[in-house]
Design a protein around this motif. Sequence first.
Motif, PDB file in Angstrom:
ATOM      1  N   ALA A  45       0.864  -1.183   0.000  1.00 14.36           N
ATOM      2  CA  ALA A  45       0.000   0.000   0.000  1.00 14.36           C
ATOM      3  C   ALA A  45       0.897   1.229   0.000  1.00 14.36           C
ATOM      4  N   TYR A  46       0.774   2.028  -1.040  1.00 14.25           N
ATOM      5  CA  TYR A  46       1.660   3.174  -1.217  1.00 14.25           C
ATOM      6  C   TYR A  46       0.846   4.359  -1.707  1.00 14.25           C
ATOM      7  N   HIS A  47       0.990   5.503  -1.081  1.00 15.44           N
ATOM      8  CA  HIS A  47       0.191   6.671  -1.434  1.00 15.44           C
ATOM      9  C   HIS A  47       0.800   7.483  -2.567  1.00 15.44           C
ATOM     10  N   GLY A  48       1.526   6.835  -3.417  1.00 16.84           N
ATOM     11  CA  GLY A  48       2.087   7.466  -4.604  1.00 16.84           C
ATOM     12  C   GLY A  48       1.765   6.590  -5.806  1.00 16.84           C
ATOM     13  N   TYR A  49       2.498   6.799  -6.881  1.00 15.70           N
ATOM     14  CA  TYR A  49       2.268   6.013  -8.089  1.00 15.70           C
ATOM     15  C   TYR A  49       2.847   4.604  -7.934  1.00 15.70           C
ATOM     16  N   PRO A  50       2.054   3.566  -8.202  1.00 14.60           N
ATOM     17  CA  PRO A  50       2.522   2.186  -8.042  1.00 14.60           C
ATOM     18  C   PRO A  50       3.767   1.848  -8.868  1.00 14.60           C
ATOM     19  N   TRP A  51       3.909   2.468 -10.030  1.00 14.25           N
ATOM     20  CA  TRP A  51       5.048   2.132 -10.888  1.00 14.25           C
ATOM     21  C   TRP A  51       6.371   2.384 -10.185  1.00 14.25           C
ATOM     22  N   LEU A  52       6.428   3.327  -9.244  1.00 12.04           N
ATOM     23  CA  LEU A  52       7.685   3.598  -8.547  1.00 12.04           C
ATOM     24  C   LEU A  52       8.131   2.374  -7.740  1.00 12.04           C
ATOM     25  N   ILE A  53       7.211   1.762  -7.022  1.00 14.01           N
ATOM     26  CA  ILE A  53       7.553   0.579  -6.228  1.00 14.01           C
ATOM     27  C   ILE A  53       7.987  -0.549  -7.151  1.00 14.01           C
ATOM     28  N   HIS A  54       7.302  -0.714  -8.273  1.00 17.13           N
ATOM     29  CA  HIS A  54       7.697  -1.756  -9.226  1.00 17.13           C
ATOM     30  C   HIS A  54       9.092  -1.492  -9.784  1.00 17.13           C
ATOM     31  N   ARG A  55       9.409  -0.260 -10.058  1.00 15.47           N
ATOM     32  CA  ARG A  55      10.746   0.067 -10.574  1.00 15.47           C
ATOM     33  C   ARG A  55      11.828  -0.191  -9.532  1.00 15.47           C
TER      34      ARG A  55
END
Length: 139
Positions: free
Chosen positions: A40-50
């Motif tokens: 659960a992240y309050h930003g854009y999901p793509w950042l965690i994937h990167r």
Amino acid sequence: MRVVNVVDLMCLQDEGEHPHGISNARFDALFTSDRPVIFAYHGYPWLIHRLTYKRTNHNNIHVRGYIEEGTTTTPFDMAMMNNLDRFHLVIDVIDRVRSLGARAAHVRQDMVDARIAARAYTRDFGTDIPEISDWAWPY
């Protein structure tokens, strides 16, 4: 179930990629190498994937975050529009942890019903449900 609070996103990278990064062994110990991870992240999901794309369990990392859904509304309603609310996260866990299946079907339905009720309350009254709006931060 395990909850991991990530304060420094750079720790998601390998220690060779960033000074705050952690080893693959440490990452796997925290996030497992073979189980579903709901982030659960309050930003854009793509950042965690990167930040995690080279990790062992990357294919099992499912990020819930900002998907640019919503309009001017309450904070909790915005979280619901982005599938980042507590009800949706519980549903996500039940759907991804196979061993819960039928045993948790009633809890899953309760979460679906709670989401519907919370959305309807916000539409009717312009504020979040009392369980959310009356909650006081512990600090």
